[in-house]
Design a protein around this motif. Structure first.
Motif, PDB file in Angstrom:
ATOM      1  N   HIS A  37      28.398 -34.318 -92.117  1.00  0.00           N
ATOM      2  CA  HIS A  37      29.378 -35.404 -92.162  1.00  0.00           C
ATOM      3  C   HIS A  37      30.783 -34.806 -92.101  1.00  0.00           C
ATOM      4  O   HIS A  37      31.019 -33.715 -92.635  1.00  0.00           O
ATOM      5  CB  HIS A  37      29.192 -36.229 -93.439  1.00  0.00           C
ATOM      6  CG  HIS A  37      29.894 -37.543 -93.370  1.00  0.00           C
ATOM      7  ND1 HIS A  37      31.213 -37.672 -93.704  1.00  0.00           N
ATOM      8  CD2 HIS A  37      29.463 -38.763 -92.969  1.00  0.00           C
ATOM      9  CE1 HIS A  37      31.570 -38.937 -93.530  1.00  0.00           C
ATOM     10  NE2 HIS A  37      30.526 -39.623 -93.079  1.00  0.00           N
ATOM     11  N   PRO A  38      31.733 -35.481 -91.450  1.00  0.00           N
ATOM     12  CA  PRO A  38      33.092 -34.932 -91.341  1.00  0.00           C
ATOM     13  C   PRO A  38      33.746 -34.620 -92.690  1.00  0.00           C
ATOM     14  O   PRO A  38      34.533 -33.676 -92.788  1.00  0.00           O
ATOM     15  CB  PRO A  38      33.879 -36.013 -90.602  1.00  0.00           C
ATOM     16  CG  PRO A  38      32.907 -36.978 -90.072  1.00  0.00           C
ATOM     17  CD  PRO A  38      31.579 -36.737 -90.724  1.00  0.00           C
ATOM     18  N   ALA A  39      33.414 -35.374 -93.728  1.00  0.00           N
ATOM     19  CA  ALA A  39      34.013 -35.095 -95.047  1.00  0.00           C
ATOM     20  C   ALA A  39      33.520 -33.762 -95.604  1.00  0.00           C
ATOM     21  O   ALA A  39      34.275 -33.027 -96.239  1.00  0.00           O
ATOM     22  CB  ALA A  39      33.698 -36.230 -96.024  1.00  0.00           C
ATOM     23  N   GLU A  40      32.256 -33.418 -95.349  1.00  0.00           N
ATOM     24  CA  GLU A  40      31.719 -32.125 -95.803  1.00  0.00           C
ATOM     25  C   GLU A  40      32.335 -30.995 -94.984  1.00  0.00           C
ATOM     26  O   GLU A  40      32.699 -29.946 -95.521  1.00  0.00           O
ATOM     27  CB  GLU A  40      30.189 -32.120 -95.673  1.00  0.00           C
ATOM     28  CG  GLU A  40      29.522 -30.917 -96.278  1.00  0.00           C
ATOM     29  CD  GLU A  40      29.456 -30.930 -97.799  1.00  0.00           C
ATOM     30  OE1 GLU A  40      28.864 -29.994 -98.352  1.00  0.00           O
ATOM     31  OE2 GLU A  40      29.998 -31.856 -98.450  1.00  0.00           O
ATOM     32  N   TYR A  41      32.490 -31.223 -93.706  1.00  0.00           N
ATOM     33  CA  TYR A  41      33.128 -30.231 -92.826  1.00  0.00           C
ATOM     34  C   TYR A  41      34.556 -29.952 -93.288  1.00  0.00           C
ATOM     35  O   TYR A  41      34.968 -28.795 -93.409  1.00  0.00           O
ATOM     36  CB  TYR A  41      33.118 -30.754 -91.389  1.00  0.00           C
ATOM     37  CG  TYR A  41      33.822 -29.854 -90.408  1.00  0.00           C
ATOM     38  CD1 TYR A  41      33.166 -28.754 -89.862  1.00  0.00           C
ATOM     39  CD2 TYR A  41      35.138 -30.096 -90.027  1.00  0.00           C
ATOM     40  CE1 TYR A  41      33.807 -27.917 -88.961  1.00  0.00           C
ATOM     41  CE2 TYR A  41      35.786 -29.268 -89.133  1.00  0.00           C
ATOM     42  CZ  TYR A  41      35.123 -28.181 -88.603  1.00  0.00           C
ATOM     43  OH  TYR A  41      35.772 -27.352 -87.721  1.00  0.00           O
ATOM     44  N   SER A  42      35.294 -31.006 -93.586  1.00  0.00           N
ATOM     45  CA  SER A  42      36.679 -30.855 -94.036  1.00  0.00           C
ATOM     46  C   SER A  42      36.755 -30.066 -95.344  1.00  0.00           C
ATOM     47  O   SER A  42      37.597 -29.179 -95.508  1.00  0.00           O
ATOM     48  CB  SER A  42      37.322 -32.235 -94.211  1.00  0.00           C
ATOM     49  OG  SER A  42      38.617 -32.111 -94.745  1.00  0.00           O
TER      50      SER A  42
END
Length: 198
Positions: A37-42
């Motif tokens: 998920h983009p939030a985990e990537y960030s």
């Protein structure tokens, strides 16, 4: 290798989050895209993210030394899945697969939802809960061996509890359409394996 595939054949890996107990195999598949998920990537890649250090501490250096191809899924803030907002789609996959935000355990923790050939959904809830009693019983029943692990690993207690409660409601209201399972519950895995014959 026992299934007839070489490590280079694995082109995509989809993870619920980047804690060490979920990333140990990444060095075995150095050319695979690792979708999250983009939030985990960030949280892992952006030093200004409030959970950056916490996220890096749980993503072991040995698991990322090879420079894994971390790839954020594409989120559509307007898209939802059974009422869950912020669903993201990993790109380049042939199947219908979604990353469903299940916050609290990690900064961008998500479930992996896959639709089977019969049209039912499987939701791998990762570490959103660790014992089936948390989403099957009212009030939720935690396992005494797993509760301290969950408490020590989470980034946001309130978000984790809210996620657990939403999964309880999802199972109750849509159990005919969705099978929810956890990464850590051996009893749930045995039950699921018996049902599917896997």
């Amino acid at each position: 290798m026992q299934l007839g595939y070489a490590p280079g054949d694995v082109r995509h890996i989809v993870l619920t989050h980047l804690h060490r107990d979920h990333t140990g195999g990444l060095p075995d598949f150095p050319r695979a895209r690792v979708h999250m998920h983009p939030a985990e990537y960030s949280a892992v890649t952006d030093p200004s993210d409030p959970h950056h250090q916490h996220s890096l501490d749980r993503f072991m250096p040995a698991h990322r030394a090879h420079g894994p191809l971390l790839t954020p899924a594409v989120a559509d803030e307007g898209e939802q899945w059974f009422g869950f907002q912020g669903v993201a789609r990993p790109q380049g996959l042939a199947c219908e697969l979604l990353l469903v935000p299940l916050p609290g355990h990690s900064a961008g923790h998500s479930g992996v939802a896959v639709r089977d050939d019969a049209g039912r959904w499987l939701l791998h809830a990762g570490d959103a809960y660790m014992y089936h009693g948390e989403i099957e019983q009212t009030p939720p029943l935690a396992h005494p061996a797993f509760a301290p692990i969950q408490d020590g690993a989470q980034t946001d207690t309130g978000a984790r509890v809210a996620t657990r409660d939403r999964l309880h409601a999802l199972r109750r209201d849509h159990g005919d359409q969705i099978t929810v399972f956890s990464a850590h519950d051996p009893w749930e895995l045995a039950r699921f394996t018996a049902l599917t014959g896997a």
